[in-house]
Design a protein around this motif. Structure first.
Motif, mmCIF file in Angstrom:
data_model
loop_
_atom_site.group_PDB
_atom_site.id
_atom_site.type_symbol
_atom_site.label_atom_id
_atom_site.label_comp_id
_atom_site.label_asym_id
_atom_site.label_seq_id
_atom_site.Cartn_x
_atom_site.Cartn_y
_atom_site.Cartn_z
ATOM 1 N N PRO A 193 0.793 -1.238 0.000
ATOM 2 C CA PRO A 193 0.000 0.000 0.000
ATOM 3 C C PRO A 193 0.820 1.279 0.000
ATOM 4 O O PRO A 193 0.440 2.257 -0.657
ATOM 5 C CB PRO A 193 -0.842 -0.140 1.279
ATOM 6 C CG PRO A 193 -1.030 -1.609 1.422
ATOM 7 C CD PRO A 193 0.281 -2.210 0.995
ATOM 8 N N ALA A 225 -8.161 1.115 -5.899
ATOM 9 C CA ALA A 225 -6.740 1.450 -5.987
ATOM 10 C C ALA A 225 -6.018 0.528 -6.959
ATOM 11 O O ALA A 225 -5.186 0.975 -7.758
ATOM 12 C CB ALA A 225 -6.108 1.377 -4.602
ATOM 13 N N ALA A 236 0.598 4.047 -2.885
ATOM 14 C CA ALA A 236 0.252 5.448 -2.615
ATOM 15 C C ALA A 236 1.216 6.396 -3.327
ATOM 16 O O ALA A 236 0.800 7.434 -3.865
ATOM 17 C CB ALA A 236 0.268 5.699 -1.107
ATOM 18 N N ARG A 237 2.503 6.053 -3.355
ATOM 19 C CA ARG A 237 3.460 6.903 -4.052
ATOM 20 C C ARG A 237 3.202 6.890 -5.555
ATOM 21 O O ARG A 237 3.297 7.925 -6.231
ATOM 22 C CB ARG A 237 4.892 6.457 -3.732
ATOM 23 C CG ARG A 237 5.314 6.816 -2.309
ATOM 24 C CD ARG A 237 6.778 6.533 -2.049
ATOM 25 N NE ARG A 237 7.052 5.132 -1.790
ATOM 26 C CZ ARG A 237 6.899 4.539 -0.608
ATOM 27 N NH1 ARG A 237 6.448 5.227 0.435
ATOM 28 N NH2 ARG A 237 7.186 3.258 -0.445
ATOM 29 N N CYS A 247 -1.140 9.650 -3.601
ATOM 30 C CA CYS A 247 -2.171 9.773 -2.568
ATOM 31 C C CYS A 247 -1.607 9.214 -1.270
ATOM 32 O O CYS A 247 -0.406 8.955 -1.159
ATOM 33 C CB CYS A 247 -3.452 9.052 -2.985
ATOM 34 S SG CYS A 247 -3.265 7.268 -3.212
ATOM 35 N N SER A 248 -2.449 9.038 -0.268
ATOM 36 C CA SER A 248 -1.991 8.530 1.021
ATOM 37 C C SER A 248 -2.215 7.027 1.131
ATOM 38 O O SER A 248 -3.032 6.440 0.405
ATOM 39 C CB SER A 248 -2.735 9.233 2.159
ATOM 40 O OG SER A 248 -4.093 8.819 2.187
ATOM 41 N N ASN A 249 -1.503 6.439 2.068
ATOM 42 C CA ASN A 249 -1.708 5.025 2.372
ATOM 43 C C ASN A 249 -3.163 4.776 2.749
ATOM 44 O O ASN A 249 -3.759 3.773 2.334
ATOM 45 C CB ASN A 249 -0.766 4.623 3.511
ATOM 46 C CG ASN A 249 -0.679 3.133 3.708
ATOM 47 O OD1 ASN A 249 -1.690 2.460 3.818
ATOM 48 N ND2 ASN A 249 0.532 2.612 3.774
ATOM 49 N N ASP A 270 -5.752 6.355 1.724
ATOM 50 C CA ASP A 270 -6.580 6.381 0.513
ATOM 51 C C ASP A 270 -6.572 5.019 -0.182
ATOM 52 O O ASP A 270 -7.600 4.560 -0.680
ATOM 53 C CB ASP A 270 -6.070 7.441 -0.464
ATOM 54 C CG ASP A 270 -6.288 8.859 0.036
ATOM 55 O OD1 ASP A 270 -7.247 9.072 0.792
ATOM 56 O OD2 ASP A 270 -5.484 9.739 -0.330
ATOM 57 N N ILE A 271 -5.395 4.386 -0.222
ATOM 58 C CA ILE A 271 -5.290 3.071 -0.851
ATOM 59 C C ILE A 271 -6.142 2.055 -0.092
ATOM 60 O O ILE A 271 -6.931 1.305 -0.681
ATOM 61 C CB ILE A 271 -3.825 2.600 -0.883
ATOM 62 C CG1 ILE A 271 -2.963 3.547 -1.716
ATOM 63 C CG2 ILE A 271 -3.729 1.161 -1.403
ATOM 64 C CD1 ILE A 271 -3.315 3.612 -3.177
#
Length: 492
Positions: A371, A392, A375-376, A380-382, A384-385
């Protein structure tokens, strides 16, 4: 990939479409389906807890509560001490759920309004509070009821899905029931197999409620639950004339200073899964240690892209990233490998360099992010994943054009058409090096002739199943290298 051997996984919307199709087009009344659901759940209850002291059913105001009323009616008829705790305004109950409630009342089932402290620590609790339609965090009396269920320290059966668990994502919506047994109906909900679901579902049983097969053909589905055996059957037997040239050459590119072990794990996994030859391009200082660990690995020290080029030319498949680092040396090897045109598995720092824009995605890749790496890649953020792992994984595939493998509890595999879920594996895998092993497994299968989606799907299942076998000796302290003998045994 032919998905005929795999179980379909459905969203809440698709499950409702199955319901509507069964009712509207195949003449199955809603109350009949509700009665079948109650019978299936009650049979499972008795098969699991043969002689319960009592049965307490917590019912909401929707169809999930309707199932619960009929379960209570069945328990009462069996002579088991039974009561229903009604959560939510009973005046809001309608349709088939109201018919079920009235039937239970008419047959003498005790129905009480839920109040704090009402749940007894006795017998079996049946969670029939909230179904698949939950759209936000659990609040109010429902939250209080879930807290009491979880605090009661008794056996819990969840009807269709543990209340508070998102059926589409496996995410806990504020709080969720922790059940020992979940009986789900008509369609397998995809959220039951990923993220936080494993801490809440307990044993999972499925009942199709006699829905005609035609219903499932009428409602499209693009998500499937992988099974190891059908995938293994796709692997051809080796002829008596077999030689190493038939089974491909894998080149692992990685192992910057302090990270030689990652490249070694990927290389050993590729060997154990049957690749004909496995080479490693790494720091010159690491060659001796790699060869000492696995003399079958052909390790070469490389200082530059020029040193790497002949190794690339001799390889059929590249595994780029295990222990690669993000130094200038790492970046240069990464860029040369990406320009090679060879099929490749991209993992670890290979993914981080891709996310940093050090090379563009290209056809033929398989990417295997956890995750954080995902995200990278998606900026987005972890969180969000993990909020929607299915979305995702699709976004990763769409952005890169690769076969995307999103690692985690309920690992997902996606190409442009299909989304596949592998629920093998266990918490013991939360240790360093597991991802390096997976990249080696997938690279090996790819080198032996499997297509990208098949290699990723089988690799995910093999990896998790090997970890499950290795965990027979205990989950704590499970090492990535413990998987090696089990990988070989599973492949036969």
């Amino acid at each position: 990939m032919d998905t005929a051997s795999f179980e379909a996984l459905y969203t809440a919307q698709q499950t409702r479409a199955l319901d509507r199709c069964a009712i509207d087009e195949h003449g199955l009344p809603g109350i009949t389906l509700m009665s079948r659901a109650a019978n299936a759940a009650f049979d499972s209850l008795l098969n699991t807890w043969a002689d319960p002291e009592c049965v307490q059913v917590l019912c909401g105001t929707g169809n999930n509560g309707g199932d619960g009323f009929l379960i209570a009616d069945l328990a009462h008829k069996r002579g088991i001490r039974t009561r229903v705790l009604q959560v939510g305004d009973a005046d809001k109950i309608g349709g088939d759920a109201l018919l079920a409630r009235n039937q239970a009342l008419a047959n003498g089932v005790e129905i009480l309004d839920f109040e704090p402290g009402a749940v007894m620590s006795a017998g079996v609790l049946v969670d029939a509070l909230l179904g698949t339609g939950l759209g936000g965090d659990v609040r109010g009396a429902y939250a209080e009821a879930i807290d009491e269920i979880n605090a009661a320290d008794v056996a819990v059966l969840a009807v269709d899905i543990p209340s508070g668990l998102c059926s589409d994502t496996g995410r806990v919506l504020g709080r969720a029931v922790r059940a020992e047994l979940t009986v789900t109906f008509i369609g397998l909900k995809r959220g039951l197999f990923t993220l936080e679901a494993g801490d809440h579902t307990g044993e999972l049983q499925f009942a199709d409620l006699g829905v005609p097969a035609q219903v499932y053909r009428q409602v499209p589905c693009d998500s499937y639950r992988l099974e190891l055996e059908p995938l293994l059957e796709l692997q051809p037997p080796r002829p008596a004339s077999a030689h190493k040239g038939l089974y491909g050459t894998v080149l692992v590119v990685g192992g910057d200073y302090g990270m030689a072990g990652a490249a070694a794990l990927a290389a050993e996994a590729a060997l154990r899964c049957g690749a004909g030859l496995v080479k490693v391009a790494t720091r010159p200082e690491h060659v001796a240690a790699l060869v000492a660990r696995a003399p079958e690995v052909m390790a070469r020290g490389v200082e530059s892209g020029e040193d790497l080029q002949p190794l690339l030319e001799s390889a059929d498949v590249l595994v780029v990233g295990p222990g690669l680092g993000q130094s200038p040396w790492s970046e240069y090897l990464f860029q040369v490998a990406m320009k090679s045109g060879k099929p490749l598995v991209l993992d670890a720092d290979g993914l981080n360099l891709l996310a940093a824009g050090k090379a563009a995605p290209r056809p033929g890749m398989i990417i295997t992010p956890h995750p954080g790496e995902a995200a990278r890649l998606l900026s987005c953020s972890n969180a969000d994943i993990q909020c929607d792992r299915f979305a995702a994984c699709r976004a990763l595939q769409h952005k890169t054009g690769a076969v995307a493998v999103l690692k985690g509890n309920g690992t997902l595999v996606a190409d442009a058409q299909q989304l596949l879920l592998g629920d093998y594996g266990n918490p013991g895998m939360a240790s360093g090096g597991m991802g390096d092993v997976l990249s080696g497994v997938i690279g090996s299968l790819l080198a032996q002739g499997a297509g990208p989606l098949e290699a990723a799907a089988l690799g995910v299942c093999l990896h998790g199943a090997a970890a499950d076998l290795a965990a027979g000796e205990g989950m704590r302290g499970l090492l990535a290298s413990d998987l090696m003998p089990w990988l070989r045994e599973l492949l036969g």
